[in-house]
Design a protein around this motif. Structure first.
Motif, short mmCIF file in Angstrom:
data_model
loop_
_atom_site.label_atom_id
_atom_site.label_comp_id
_atom_site.label_asym_id
_atom_site.label_seq_id
_atom_site.Cartn_x
_atom_site.Cartn_y
_atom_site.Cartn_z
N THR A 80 0.70 -1.56 0.58
CA THR A 80 0.08 -0.11 0.53
C THR A 80 1.10 1.44 0.13
O THR A 80 0.97 2.05 -0.18
CB THR A 80 -0.77 -0.16 1.11
N VAL A 81 2.15 1.07 0.84
CA VAL A 81 2.39 2.28 -0.12
C VAL A 81 4.27 2.61 -0.56
O VAL A 81 4.73 1.09 -0.11
CB VAL A 81 3.01 2.50 1.74
N ALA A 82 4.90 3.07 -1.35
CA ALA A 82 5.65 3.13 -1.73
C ALA A 82 6.71 4.05 -0.75
O ALA A 82 7.39 5.05 -0.88
CB ALA A 82 5.55 3.86 -3.10
N ASP A 83 7.55 2.99 -0.80
CA ASP A 83 9.38 3.90 -0.05
C ASP A 83 10.17 3.92 -0.72
O ASP A 83 11.39 4.22 0.03
CB ASP A 83 9.17 3.19 1.25
N GLY A 84 9.94 3.30 -1.86
CA GLY A 84 11.56 3.83 -3.05
C GLY A 84 12.08 3.29 -2.72
O GLY A 84 13.66 4.11 -2.25
N GLY A 85 12.65 2.82 -1.56
CA GLY A 85 14.64 1.27 -1.25
C GLY A 85 14.76 1.91 -0.10
O GLY A 85 15.95 1.44 -0.07
N LEU A 86 13.39 2.38 0.86
CA LEU A 86 14.43 3.15 1.53
C LEU A 86 14.42 1.87 3.07
O LEU A 86 15.20 2.03 3.77
CB LEU A 86 13.07 3.88 2.77
N VAL A 87 14.01 0.80 2.85
CA VAL A 87 14.62 -0.46 3.96
C VAL A 87 15.84 -1.17 3.23
O VAL A 87 16.93 -0.16 4.25
CB VAL A 87 13.71 -1.84 3.75
N GLU A 88 16.64 -0.70 2.07
CA GLU A 88 17.82 -0.56 1.77
C GLU A 88 18.97 0.42 2.47
O GLU A 88 19.88 0.40 3.10
CB GLU A 88 17.93 -1.27 0.39
N GLN A 89 18.45 1.49 2.17
CA GLN A 89 19.28 2.53 2.47
C GLN A 89 19.54 2.76 4.33
O GLN A 89 20.69 3.26 4.57
CB GLN A 89 18.42 4.02 2.36
N ALA A 90 17.69 2.84 4.80
CA ALA A 90 17.98 2.39 6.36
C ALA A 90 19.22 1.24 6.82
O ALA A 90 20.04 1.08 8.06
CB ALA A 90 17.02 2.50 6.77
N PHE A 91 18.82 0.44 6.74
CA PHE A 91 19.58 -0.84 6.53
C PHE A 91 20.98 -0.27 6.43
O PHE A 91 22.00 -1.13 7.52
CB PHE A 91 19.86 -2.27 5.81
N SER A 92 21.57 0.02 5.03
CA SER A 92 22.96 0.07 5.69
C SER A 92 23.69 0.94 6.29
O SER A 92 24.99 1.42 6.38
CB SER A 92 23.48 0.90 3.69
N ALA A 93 22.77 1.80 6.17
CA ALA A 93 22.87 3.17 7.76
C ALA A 93 23.09 2.31 9.26
O ALA A 93 24.10 2.89 9.73
CB ALA A 93 21.77 4.03 7.86
N ALA A 94 22.22 1.77 9.38
CA ALA A 94 22.58 0.78 10.74
C ALA A 94 23.75 -0.50 10.47
O ALA A 94 24.34 -0.15 11.42
CB ALA A 94 21.31 -0.52 10.61
N ALA A 95 23.91 -0.99 9.45
CA ALA A 95 24.77 -1.88 9.58
C ALA A 95 26.35 -1.28 9.88
O ALA A 95 27.55 -1.96 10.19
CB ALA A 95 24.83 -2.32 8.44
N GLN A 96 26.19 0.21 8.94
CA GLN A 96 27.44 1.14 9.01
C GLN A 96 27.99 1.50 10.14
O GLN A 96 28.95 1.58 10.35
CB GLN A 96 27.58 1.92 7.72
N ARG A 97 26.97 2.20 11.82
CA ARG A 97 26.77 2.04 12.70
C ARG A 97 27.52 1.10 13.63
O ARG A 97 27.79 1.03 14.17
CB ARG A 97 25.75 2.59 13.26
N LEU A 98 27.36 -0.38 12.66
CA LEU A 98 27.84 -1.74 14.10
C LEU A 98 28.65 -1.96 13.45
O LEU A 98 29.80 -2.64 13.73
CB LEU A 98 26.62 -2.69 13.47
#
Length: 246
Positions: free
Chosen positions: A33-51
């Motif tokens: 129902t929602v288009a997020d334009g690949g935000l899951v992958e972007q947010a994952f990359s940010a989280a992974a980099q923090r770790l």
């Protein structure tokens, strides 16, 4: 009397006419129902980099492949698999939710074409609608606020509301129990864009498990994991239910 032909009025399945009307519809959010334009992958990359996972590294690529394969699953479950240690998983999940929330707040999200209208049509037809997600409640609320959807449906659910996220059936069954809209699980329709959405619907016993082609997984993946129908988008769902007399 042969119990197979019982006409007990509390039996949710009529043995003479086993087609049950759909009274409850449980819809996925991102990709459905929602288009997020690949935000899951972007947010994952940010989280992974923090770790300490370096972008462009083999470790990053391997973890991102797993994230893509498990779209629709509870995000904390994904991080538990990727990082093993519960403390690291919780840190990664917090970082992911923060990053995703910031991207949502920056306007990188929109309804998929026809999604709101489909929900409104389903409700106008007398059906109860619930929205479910693999995100945490804070992120789900941020998405709903960004879209102005706080009052669009009767119920919204995240994994913490139900017990377990997808591919388990908990959120579908929680919607069934909390709304009281349906007499039996065959009167539920589930729609989503991932194989985990399909598994969740099948395991709940839903009468219709519809895959949509606007998100993470293709027709073959959706069918292989139990889709009873595959639609171009959720905009086609009200018409499907009407055509099938459901």
């Amino acid at each position: 009397m042969n119990e197979a032909h019982s006409t007990n009025p509390i039996d949710p399945i009529d043995p003479i006419n086993p087609i049950n009307p759909i009274k409850l519809v449980v819809l996925d959010m991102a990709g459905t129902t929602v288009a997020d334009g690949g935000l899951v992958e972007q947010a994952f990359s940010a989280a992974a980099q923090r770790l300490g996972v370096e972008p462009g590294s083999a470790d990053h690529a391997e973890k991102l492949t797993y994230v893509r394969a498990t779209m629709g699953e509870s995000k904390i479950s994904v991080f538990r698999h990727l990082f093993g240690d519960e403390t690291l998983a919780q840190r990664a999940n917090t970082a992911f939710e923060e990053a995703y929330g910031e991207l949502v707040g920056a306007g990188h999200i929109a309804p998929l074409p026809g999604a709101r209208e489909a929900v409104e049509k389903l409700r106008a037809d007398g059906r109860t609608v619930a929205l479910s997600t693999g995100f945490a409640r804070v992120t789900q609320d941020a998405i709903l606020a960004a879209l102005g959807w706080q009052d669009l449906v009767e119920l919204t659910l995240c994994p913490a509301d139900a017990g377990r996220g997808r591919p388990y059936p908990d959120m579908v069954l929680a919607a069934f129990l909390r709304t009281g809209a349906a007499d039996g699980v065959r009167e539920i329709a589930v729609a989503g864009d991932t194989s985990y959405d399909m598994l969740s619907g099948v395991r709940s016993g839903a009468g219709i498990v519809a895959g949509v082609l606007t998100g993470a997984h293709d027709r073959d993946q959706l069918v292989a994991h139990g889709a009873t129908h595959v639609l171009g988008s959720v905009a086609e769902l009200p018409g499907l239910l009407a055509r099938e007399g459901r």
